[in-house]
Scaffold this motif. Structure first.
Motif, PDB file in Angstrom:
ATOM      1  N   GLY A 265     -24.658-113.901 -36.341  1.00  0.00           N
ATOM      2  CA  GLY A 265     -24.210-114.312 -35.021  1.00  0.00           C
ATOM      3  C   GLY A 265     -22.969-115.172 -35.008  1.00  0.00           C
ATOM      4  O   GLY A 265     -22.439-115.484 -33.928  1.00  0.00           O
ATOM      5  N   ARG A 266     -22.465-115.577 -36.169  1.00  0.00           N
ATOM      6  CA  ARG A 266     -21.274-116.428 -36.220  1.00  0.00           C
ATOM      7  C   ARG A 266     -20.023-115.604 -35.957  1.00  0.00           C
ATOM      8  O   ARG A 266     -19.867-114.502 -36.490  1.00  0.00           O
ATOM      9  CB  ARG A 266     -21.171-117.122 -37.571  1.00  0.00           C
ATOM     10  CG  ARG A 266     -22.298-118.078 -37.873  1.00  0.00           C
ATOM     11  CD  ARG A 266     -22.109-118.761 -39.207  1.00  0.00           C
ATOM     12  NE  ARG A 266     -20.869-119.529 -39.250  1.00  0.00           N
ATOM     13  CZ  ARG A 266     -20.471-120.240 -40.316  1.00  0.00           C
ATOM     14  NH1 ARG A 266     -21.222-120.240 -41.415  1.00  0.00           N
ATOM     15  NH2 ARG A 266     -19.351-120.909 -40.289  1.00  0.00           N
ATOM     16  N   GLN A 267     -19.131-116.154 -35.147  1.00  0.00           N
ATOM     17  CA  GLN A 267     -17.853-115.504 -34.885  1.00  0.00           C
ATOM     18  C   GLN A 267     -16.812-116.111 -35.815  1.00  0.00           C
ATOM     19  O   GLN A 267     -16.598-117.330 -35.819  1.00  0.00           O
ATOM     20  CB  GLN A 267     -17.434-115.703 -33.429  1.00  0.00           C
ATOM     21  CG  GLN A 267     -16.185-114.923 -33.056  1.00  0.00           C
ATOM     22  CD  GLN A 267     -15.811-115.059 -31.596  1.00  0.00           C
ATOM     23  OE1 GLN A 267     -14.864-115.766 -31.254  1.00  0.00           O
ATOM     24  NE2 GLN A 267     -16.562-114.391 -30.727  1.00  0.00           N
ATOM     25  N   VAL A 268     -16.178-115.272 -36.615  1.00  0.00           N
ATOM     26  CA  VAL A 268     -15.239-115.757 -37.628  1.00  0.00           C
ATOM     27  C   VAL A 268     -13.983-114.897 -37.611  1.00  0.00           C
ATOM     28  O   VAL A 268     -13.957-113.800 -37.041  1.00  0.00           O
ATOM     29  CB  VAL A 268     -15.866-115.718 -39.046  1.00  0.00           C
ATOM     30  CG1 VAL A 268     -17.074-116.635 -39.133  1.00  0.00           C
ATOM     31  CG2 VAL A 268     -16.245-114.289 -39.414  1.00  0.00           C
ATOM     32  N   THR A 269     -12.948-115.410 -38.252  1.00  0.00           N
ATOM     33  CA  THR A 269     -11.740-114.619 -38.448  1.00  0.00           C
ATOM     34  C   THR A 269     -11.926-113.728 -39.675  1.00  0.00           C
ATOM     35  O   THR A 269     -12.735-114.017 -40.560  1.00  0.00           O
ATOM     36  CB  THR A 269     -10.517-115.521 -38.665  1.00  0.00           C
ATOM     37  OG1 THR A 269     -10.743-116.355 -39.814  1.00  0.00           O
ATOM     38  CG2 THR A 269     -10.264-116.400 -37.442  1.00  0.00           C
ATOM     39  N   VAL A 270     -11.172-112.650 -39.742  1.00  0.00           N
ATOM     40  CA  VAL A 270     -11.224-111.752 -40.880  1.00  0.00           C
ATOM     41  C   VAL A 270      -9.811-111.277 -41.177  1.00  0.00           C
ATOM     42  O   VAL A 270      -9.016-111.019 -40.268  1.00  0.00           O
ATOM     43  CB  VAL A 270     -12.169-110.553 -40.616  1.00  0.00           C
ATOM     44  CG1 VAL A 270     -11.706-109.745 -39.412  1.00  0.00           C
ATOM     45  CG2 VAL A 270     -12.265-109.656 -41.838  1.00  0.00           C
ATOM     46  N   ARG A 271      -9.509-111.220 -42.454  1.00  0.00           N
ATOM     47  CA  ARG A 271      -8.188-110.777 -42.899  1.00  0.00           C
ATOM     48  C   ARG A 271      -8.378-109.695 -43.950  1.00  0.00           C
ATOM     49  O   ARG A 271      -9.090-109.901 -44.933  1.00  0.00           O
ATOM     50  CB  ARG A 271      -7.384-111.944 -43.476  1.00  0.00           C
ATOM     51  CG  ARG A 271      -5.965-111.596 -43.906  1.00  0.00           C
ATOM     52  CD  ARG A 271      -5.245-112.848 -44.375  1.00  0.00           C
ATOM     53  NE  ARG A 271      -3.861-112.599 -44.717  1.00  0.00           N
ATOM     54  CZ  ARG A 271      -3.440-112.194 -45.907  1.00  0.00           C
ATOM     55  NH1 ARG A 271      -4.324-112.014 -46.877  1.00  0.00           N
ATOM     56  NH2 ARG A 271      -2.156-111.984 -46.137  1.00  0.00           N
ATOM     57  N   ALA A 272      -7.768-108.547 -43.740  1.00  0.00           N
ATOM     58  CA  ALA A 272      -7.964-107.409 -44.640  1.00  0.00           C
ATOM     59  C   ALA A 272      -6.622-106.806 -45.010  1.00  0.00           C
ATOM     60  O   ALA A 272      -5.657-106.873 -44.248  1.00  0.00           O
ATOM     61  CB  ALA A 272      -8.843-106.348 -43.989  1.00  0.00           C
ATOM     62  N   GLY A 273      -6.622-106.185 -46.185  1.00  0.00           N
ATOM     63  CA  GLY A 273      -5.415-105.472 -46.613  1.00  0.00           C
ATOM     64  C   GLY A 273      -4.867-106.039 -47.902  1.00  0.00           C
ATOM     65  O   GLY A 273      -5.461-106.891 -48.550  1.00  0.00           O
ATOM     66  N   GLY A 274      -3.704-105.565 -48.263  1.00  0.00           N
ATOM     67  CA  GLY A 274      -3.052-105.999 -49.493  1.00  0.00           C
ATOM     68  C   GLY A 274      -3.126-104.911 -50.538  1.00  0.00           C
ATOM     69  O   GLY A 274      -2.161-104.184 -50.759  1.00  0.00           O
ATOM     70  N   SER A 275      -4.301-104.758 -51.190  1.00  0.00           N
ATOM     71  CA  SER A 275      -4.395-103.804 -52.285  1.00  0.00           C
ATOM     72  C   SER A 275      -4.489-102.365 -51.790  1.00  0.00           C
ATOM     73  O   SER A 275      -4.060-101.448 -52.477  1.00  0.00           O
ATOM     74  CB  SER A 275      -5.611-104.133 -53.153  1.00  0.00           C
ATOM     75  OG  SER A 275      -6.797-104.051 -52.397  1.00  0.00           O
ATOM     76  N   ASP A 276      -5.075-102.155 -50.610  1.00  0.00           N
ATOM     77  CA  ASP A 276      -5.232-100.800 -50.090  1.00  0.00           C
ATOM     78  C   ASP A 276      -4.772-100.773 -48.636  1.00  0.00           C
ATOM     79  O   ASP A 276      -5.488-101.232 -47.744  1.00  0.00           O
ATOM     80  CB  ASP A 276      -6.692-100.350 -50.178  1.00  0.00           C
ATOM     81  CG  ASP A 276      -6.849 -98.857 -49.936  1.00  0.00           C
ATOM     82  OD1 ASP A 276      -5.967 -98.279 -49.269  1.00  0.00           O
ATOM     83  OD2 ASP A 276      -7.832 -98.271 -50.413  1.00  0.00           O
ATOM     84  N   PRO A 277      -3.583-100.258 -48.368  1.00  0.00           N
ATOM     85  CA  PRO A 277      -3.085-100.240 -46.984  1.00  0.00           C
ATOM     86  C   PRO A 277      -3.942 -99.389 -46.061  1.00  0.00           C
ATOM     87  O   PRO A 277      -3.970 -99.614 -44.854  1.00  0.00           O
ATOM     88  CB  PRO A 277      -1.673 -99.660 -47.121  1.00  0.00           C
ATOM     89  CG  PRO A 277      -1.685 -98.892 -48.404  1.00  0.00           C
ATOM     90  CD  PRO A 277      -2.617 -99.654 -49.303  1.00  0.00           C
ATOM     91  N   SER A 278      -4.666 -98.396 -46.606  1.00  0.00           N
ATOM     92  CA  SER A 278      -5.513 -97.550 -45.771  1.00  0.00           C
ATOM     93  C   SER A 278      -6.628 -98.352 -45.126  1.00  0.00           C
ATOM     94  O   SER A 278      -7.055 -98.044 -44.012  1.00  0.00           O
ATOM     95  CB  SER A 278      -6.107 -96.412 -46.613  1.00  0.00           C
ATOM     96  OG  SER A 278      -5.092 -95.625 -47.199  1.00  0.00           O
ATOM     97  N   LEU A 279      -7.118 -99.380 -45.820  1.00  0.00           N
ATOM     98  CA  LEU A 279      -8.188-100.200 -45.277  1.00  0.00           C
ATOM     99  C   LEU A 279      -7.709-100.948 -44.042  1.00  0.00           C
ATOM    100  O   LEU A 279      -8.356-100.924 -42.985  1.00  0.00           O
ATOM    101  CB  LEU A 279      -8.696-101.177 -46.335  1.00  0.00           C
ATOM    102  CG  LEU A 279      -9.768-102.163 -45.884  1.00  0.00           C
ATOM    103  CD1 LEU A 279     -11.010-101.422 -45.443  1.00  0.00           C
ATOM    104  CD2 LEU A 279     -10.088-103.145 -47.010  1.00  0.00           C
ATOM    105  N   ALA A 280      -6.564-101.629 -44.164  1.00  0.00           N
ATOM    106  CA  ALA A 280      -6.028-102.385 -43.035  1.00  0.00           C
ATOM    107  C   ALA A 280      -5.656-101.466 -41.883  1.00  0.00           C
ATOM    108  O   ALA A 280      -5.929-101.763 -40.714  1.00  0.00           O
ATOM    109  CB  ALA A 280      -4.810-103.194 -43.484  1.00  0.00           C
ATOM    110  N   ALA A 281      -5.048-100.328 -42.205  1.00  0.00           N
ATOM    111  CA  ALA A 281      -4.653 -99.391 -41.157  1.00  0.00           C
ATOM    112  C   ALA A 281      -5.877 -98.822 -40.445  1.00  0.00           C
ATOM    113  O   ALA A 281      -5.867 -98.633 -39.221  1.00  0.00           O
ATOM    114  CB  ALA A 281      -3.820 -98.260 -41.752  1.00  0.00           C
ATOM    115  N   GLY A 282      -6.954 -98.546 -41.193  1.00  0.00           N
ATOM    116  CA  GLY A 282      -8.165 -98.019 -40.589  1.00  0.00           C
ATOM    117  C   GLY A 282      -8.822 -99.016 -39.643  1.00  0.00           C
ATOM    118  O   GLY A 282      -9.308 -98.649 -38.572  1.00  0.00           O
ATOM    119  N   ILE A 283      -8.822-100.290 -40.035  1.00  0.00           N
ATOM    120  CA  ILE A 283      -9.396-101.323 -39.168  1.00  0.00           C
ATOM    121  C   ILE A 283      -8.583-101.447 -37.892  1.00  0.00           C
ATOM    122  O   ILE A 283      -9.132-101.526 -36.779  1.00  0.00           O
ATOM    123  CB  ILE A 283      -9.445-102.669 -39.913  1.00  0.00           C
ATOM    124  CG1 ILE A 283     -10.397-102.572 -41.108  1.00  0.00           C
ATOM    125  CG2 ILE A 283      -9.879-103.785 -38.977  1.00  0.00           C
ATOM    126  CD1 ILE A 283     -10.342-103.773 -42.013  1.00  0.00           C
TER     127      ILE A 283
END
Length: 318
Positions: A265-283
């Protein structure tokens, strides 16, 4: 299919690879000059030539045979090739029938497994990409498939098998990096012993570089063994993400930041990407994030897309 982000991404990669090409090439020229002068012995110019010549050649190849060549086709859309009836495989090379000819591509094991399961890919000339992946790869158009090829069987890929293949590929990259650092360490030892001027500051610097190289080799080799260990069946946790725009850094790495709600239930920030651009682009495109295991605030977790060769780290805030 059109890719609006393709042109900016190609421009950034061309600038980065072009800079690396010219910088490494300048060091190669410096190595030749030092070899001719003989002032710094033999090891220093060999060090520069052995390390920088392959870098310059590889980056130049990616620029002229990859980015610039792809840039000329950006006004055309990708077309979907599905079914893949008649596709064959020989080792890492897959041959796909295409307009009475064959598109021959070289794929690592995770991408071959995804292709065998999904049976489709997007094609533009000799370039292609698999569904859910941002990285564009280059193949070759030939009159016949690779000799000795066998039919590419359609078979589903389980999450555990995909994760295992991906971890083995990552382990091979770590081993390759370990080999490179070992070469750097060995050449550094030679430089330290070969320099004519024993009072030169290059002598202790070479000794320090050699020590760091050997330590890095050991660390990378251990990491490769740890990464390649068998893993149990992964459990995915799906999260909804409200993300901001994706950004591309100097090295072509794509990063996206946003907010999500954890299972507790906690609302948090999330940061993705770097090693795999497909992951960040998919999100950024879907607003969904799949994490291996249970995500914890303030921790880094592994994320991906089930059934796709997409994996990378995500960092959760507190």
């Amino acid at each position: 299919m059109n890719m609006p982000a393709l042109i900016p991404l190609l421009d950034r990669l061309t600038a980065t690879l072009g800079t690396a090409f010219f910088a490494a090439g300048a060091l190669v020229v410096l190595g030749v000059v030092l070899a001719v002068s003989g002032r710094y012995g033999v090891a220093v110019p060999v060090f520069l030539l052995v390390l920088m010549a392959p870098v310059s050649f590889y980056c130049g190849y990616l620029v002229f045979a990859g980015s610039l060549r792809m840039r000329k086709l950006t006004h055309k859309p990708f077309r979907l090739v599905s079914g893949l009836d008649g596709a064959v495989v020989a080792g890492s090379r897959v041959s796909v029938p295409l307009d009475d000819r064959w598109l021959v591509v070289r794929l690592p094991a995770p991408l071959r497994a995804q292709l065998a399961a999904q049976r489709r890919l997007w094609v533009l000339g000799p370039f292609f990409l698999l569904p859910g992946l941002l990285g564009i790869r280059s193949g070759a158009i030939r009159d016949a498939p690779v000799k000795g090829s066998l039919p590419l069987r359609a078979e589903p890929v389980t999450p555990r098998r995909m994760l295992t293949l991906q971890r083995r590929l990552l382990a091979s990259y770590y081993l390759l990096s370990a080999g490179i650092t070992l070469v750097v360490a060995a050449l550094s030892v030679w430089v330290a012993l070969d320099l004519p001027d024993r009072g030169s500051i290059l002598v202790p610097n070479a000794q320090v570089l050699a020590a760091l190289g050997f330590l890095s080799t050991i660390g990378l080799a251990i990491t490769a063994l740890v990464v390649a260990r068998p893993e149990p069946e992964p459990r995915w946790t799906e999260l909804a993400v409200v993300s901001g725009p994706a950004s591309v850094n100097l090295f072509g790495m794509v990063t996206v930041q946003g907010r999500t709600v954890l299972p507790d239930g906690r609302q948090v920030t999330v940061r993705a990407g770097g090693s795999d651009p497909s992951l960040a682009a998919g999100i950024a495109a879907t607003g969904r994030l799949w994490v291996l295991g249970v995500p914890v605030a303030g921790k880094t977790a592994k994320a991906g897309v089930p059934g796709h060769a997409v994996f990378g780290p995500v960092k959760f805030g507190r």
